[in-house]
Motif scaffolding. Structure first.
Motif, PDB file in Angstrom:
ATOM      1  N   LEU A 178      11.507 -25.898  27.345  1.00  0.00           N
ATOM      2  CA  LEU A 178      10.622 -24.763  27.029  1.00  0.00           C
ATOM      3  C   LEU A 178      10.393 -23.916  28.278  1.00  0.00           C
ATOM      4  O   LEU A 178      10.425 -22.687  28.227  1.00  0.00           O
TER       5      LEU A 178
ATOM      6  N   LYS B  55      12.394 -21.034  29.519  1.00  0.00           N
ATOM      7  CA  LYS B  55      12.206 -19.740  28.863  1.00  0.00           C
ATOM      8  C   LYS B  55      11.042 -18.957  29.465  1.00  0.00           C
ATOM      9  O   LYS B  55      10.685 -17.906  28.930  1.00  0.00           O
ATOM     10  N   ILE B  56      10.409 -19.470  30.528  1.00  0.00           N
ATOM     11  CA  ILE B  56       9.398 -18.648  31.214  1.00  0.00           C
ATOM     12  C   ILE B  56      10.075 -17.399  31.733  1.00  0.00           C
ATOM     13  O   ILE B  56       9.588 -16.291  31.608  1.00  0.00           O
ATOM     14  N   CYS B  57      11.245 -17.603  32.348  1.00  0.00           N
ATOM     15  CA  CYS B  57      11.923 -16.482  32.978  1.00  0.00           C
ATOM     16  C   CYS B  57      13.411 -16.741  32.892  1.00  0.00           C
ATOM     17  O   CYS B  57      13.864 -17.851  33.120  1.00  0.00           O
ATOM     18  N   GLY B  58      14.155 -15.724  32.532  1.00  0.00           N
ATOM     19  CA  GLY B  58      15.583 -15.914  32.345  1.00  0.00           C
ATOM     20  C   GLY B  58      16.326 -16.208  33.616  1.00  0.00           C
ATOM     21  O   GLY B  58      17.355 -16.881  33.597  1.00  0.00           O
ATOM     22  N   ILE B  59      15.842 -15.685  34.763  1.00  0.00           N
ATOM     23  CA  ILE B  59      16.586 -15.893  35.996  1.00  0.00           C
ATOM     24  C   ILE B  59      16.152 -17.181  36.666  1.00  0.00           C
ATOM     25  O   ILE B  59      16.954 -17.857  37.284  1.00  0.00           O
TER      26      ILE B  59
ATOM     27  N   ASN C  89      20.812 -21.068  31.274  1.00  0.00           N
ATOM     28  CA  ASN C  89      19.887 -22.132  30.888  1.00  0.00           C
ATOM     29  C   ASN C  89      20.646 -23.448  30.787  1.00  0.00           C
ATOM     30  O   ASN C  89      21.333 -23.702  29.804  1.00  0.00           O
TER      31      ASN C  89
ATOM     32  N   CYS D  33       9.205 -10.436  38.974  1.00  0.00           N
ATOM     33  CA  CYS D  33       9.630 -10.950  37.683  1.00  0.00           C
ATOM     34  C   CYS D  33       8.371 -11.039  36.849  1.00  0.00           C
ATOM     35  O   CYS D  33       7.524 -11.880  37.088  1.00  0.00           O
TER      36      CYS D  33
ATOM     37  N   SER E 203       7.918 -11.595  33.622  1.00  0.00           N
ATOM     38  CA  SER E 203       7.720 -12.641  32.617  1.00  0.00           C
ATOM     39  C   SER E 203       7.305 -13.952  33.267  1.00  0.00           C
ATOM     40  O   SER E 203       6.708 -14.796  32.613  1.00  0.00           O
TER      41      SER E 203
END
Lengths: 411, 151
Positions: free
Chosen positions: A69, A72-76, A157, A363, A365
């Protein structure tokens, strides 16, 4: 701008709204720049567009599911947040992970730093209208994603980290190809670095822009490459080593000037360091176990630190002995870096502010851990006093619930 | 995709299919899909070869690329941006979150998948779904191509 302000008296202020959907921004975020003519006198960031309540979701997932999970906080920073959570859980458990797992975590962490820094270099070029750099840097980023995919099965990911090690092995049959990719990337980045550092246009455009002094870095708690560009020598990988960094030979890059140009230099040189770290890992990676097996997380607290591409990431984990976290707090590096806009942007012209805003690689997100649904007393914003009062009210309510007198004497 | 708006002359549709301009809206995703969309522009994929171009404003765009579940704060800006787009218009839902809210299904601050949010203001809206977390750039390009084939 000059034409529209010609009939205005000096000292007139107006507000420029940027966002939430803006072609320069990947993510929805709002900025309000207050300007006097061309000069920016105040910056306000409106941050709630990407708030997803991920900390709350983590409290409803088991410890095996949480790292996936948190990717998915941040894509990078997908490796960042999952490994940082594992660091927190392992701090709580007081266990050492198997050496092969720590090397795998190092490899995927550095691959992530590589593609994140290359992405930033490209975006920075795009922000100042130098699209050649944008295209070059993103072209060189593709092989890094390919290596990531070869080793983990996904471009960003990986879903590899779990509490106590890693979930799967990375296939050694792909190591020769990964080494070749690193060799090619090293040459390409060397060329890119030389091209960027020698370019008189870039130097004229970026030197002396958005300067953060070492004192300001310390005052505003700036972390990561943004702090290292101002000469503040801080790096969690060295200061509190996790994974395999202690056993590897690498150095922390710092520069002196603290302007946007130096922030680019720090990142470009860190790319070379990351390539060297990955090469060493591919040579030295030991065999053995991948993880410690299923772990029971006892009651307690743990803190995980991790040097994300953007700086120090901190996860606070509280466990009540069940199979789900009782509380997870994420403090992403951008959270403190974004606040430094208050000093780095004031007094700059509008054209320079876009690149200054981008210079700390914000960032959003990662950052947006809160959204105002109902403001205090109907006001849409919270002041510092409001936040203090809210947290004191909450402490009192909790104390009443637990049948204790609050031992606070704060007011 | 049936022609939902009979007012649109067929010449418009023909022109749209030759070079669709896309507007990218990130509605509170994790920005991984957003990066893969930007990746489509860069040398390896280079969708500008096909006349596709990222537009700076929804008023210039034919196709909207939407990533992420829709947070409370993004809801109205998304609807507003959609209504600003001229007809014929279509949206591509990029990624698991935009298709079905993905991991954020139970989150308190998320108000629904973007297709439902858009259908509230425009019952004629048409969508293409590209699943994946994130979908690879090839998949995103394939999604847009399928959309053009269906127009």
């Amino acid at each position: 701008m000059s034409a529209s302000t010609s009939n205005r008296t000096p000292g007139d202020r107006r507000v420029i709204q940027i966002g939430p959907f803006h072609p320069l921004l990947e993510e929805p975020v709002g900025f309000e720049l207050t300007v006097e003519g061309e000069k920016v006198v105040h910056v306000d960031a409106c941050m709630e567009y990407i708030h997803k309540g991920i900390e709350r979701l983590a409290q409803e997932r088991t410890y095996d599911m949480v790292p996936i999970l948190l990717e998915k906080i941040c894509g990078i920073c997908s490796v960042t947040h999952s490994v940082c959570f594992c660091n927190a859980a392992e701090d709580l458990l007081q266990v050492e992970i198997p050496p092969r797992a720590s090397y795998i975590r190092t490899i995927i962490g550095e691959l992530e730093r590589l593609h994140s820094h290359l992405l930033w270099v490209g975006l920075a070029g795009h922000f100042i209208g130098y699209n050649t750099v944008f295209m070059w840097a993103w072209k060189y980023r593709e092989p890094v994603c390919d290596v990531f995919e070869m080793l983990t099965g996904h471009r960003q990911n990986s879903s590899l980290p779990i509490v106590g090690g890693v979930r799967r092995d990375i296939p050694e049959s792909y190591f020769p190809e990964a080494r070749r990719a690193m060799d090619r990337l090293d040459e390409q980045v060397e060329m890119l670095t030389a091209a960027v550092l020698d370019d008189p246009v870039l130097a004229a455009r970026l030197k002396g822009i958005g300067v953060l002094t070492p004192q300001e870095v310390v005052d505003w708690g700036v972390v990561g490459p943004t702090a290292r560009a101002s000469g503040v020598d801080t790096d969690v990988r060295r200061d509190e080593p996790y994974a395999a960094y202690e056993e590897l030979d690498w150095k922390v890059i710092t520069t002196e000037n603290g302007d946007v140009f130096d922030k680019a230099v720090v990142r470009l040189l860190e790319i070379r360091e990351s390539i060297s770290i990955i090469r060493q890992c591919l040579e030295k990676i030991p065999g053995g176990e991948l993880n410690l097996g299923q772990q029971h997380i006892p009651r307690g607290e743990g803190i995980g630190r991790y040097e994300a591409p953007r700086g120090e990431d901190i996860h606070y984990l509280r466990s009540n002995g069940t199979n789900m976290p009782e509380r997870l707090k994420v403090r992403a590096p951008s959270f403190t870096n974004v606040a430094s806009f208050e000093v780095s942007c004031i007094g700059e012209s509008i054209a320079d502010v876009t690149i200054t805003l981008a210079a700390c690689d914000p960032c959003y997100s990662c950052t947006e851990r809160t959204a105002v649904v109902r403001g205090v007393d109907g006001r849409p914003t919270h002041t510092f006093q409001d936040l203090v009062r809210l947290s004191q009210d909450k402490t009192r309510a909790l104390a009443r619930e637990m049948g204790r007198e609050p031992g606070l004497n704060l007011l | 995709m049936a022609n939902a708006t009979p007012r649109v002359p067929s010449l418009f549709l023909k022109a749209l299919k030759k070079s669709p301009w896309v507007f990218h809206v990130g509605t509170s995703g994790c920005n991984n899909c957003d990066i893969e969309i930007a990746d489509c522009l860069t040398p390896r994929y280079d969708i500008e070869r096909f006349g596709m171009k990222l537009a700076g404003s929804p008023r210039h765009a034919d196709v909207m690329l939407i990533t992420g579940p829709v947070s409370r704060a993004c809801r109205e800006p998304l609807q507003q941006a959609w209504l600003e787009m001229p007809r014929p218009r279509a949206a591509v839902m990029v990624g698991a979150c935009a298709c079905s809210m993905g991991a954020y299904k139970d989150a308190y601050s998320v108000t629904g998948p973007p297709d439902k949010v858009l259908l509230e203001v425009d019952p004629d809206a048409r969508f293409v779904y590209v699943p994946g977390c994130p979908p690879k750039p090839e998949t995103i390009i394939m999604g847009i191509v399928k959309l053009l084939g269906a127009l």
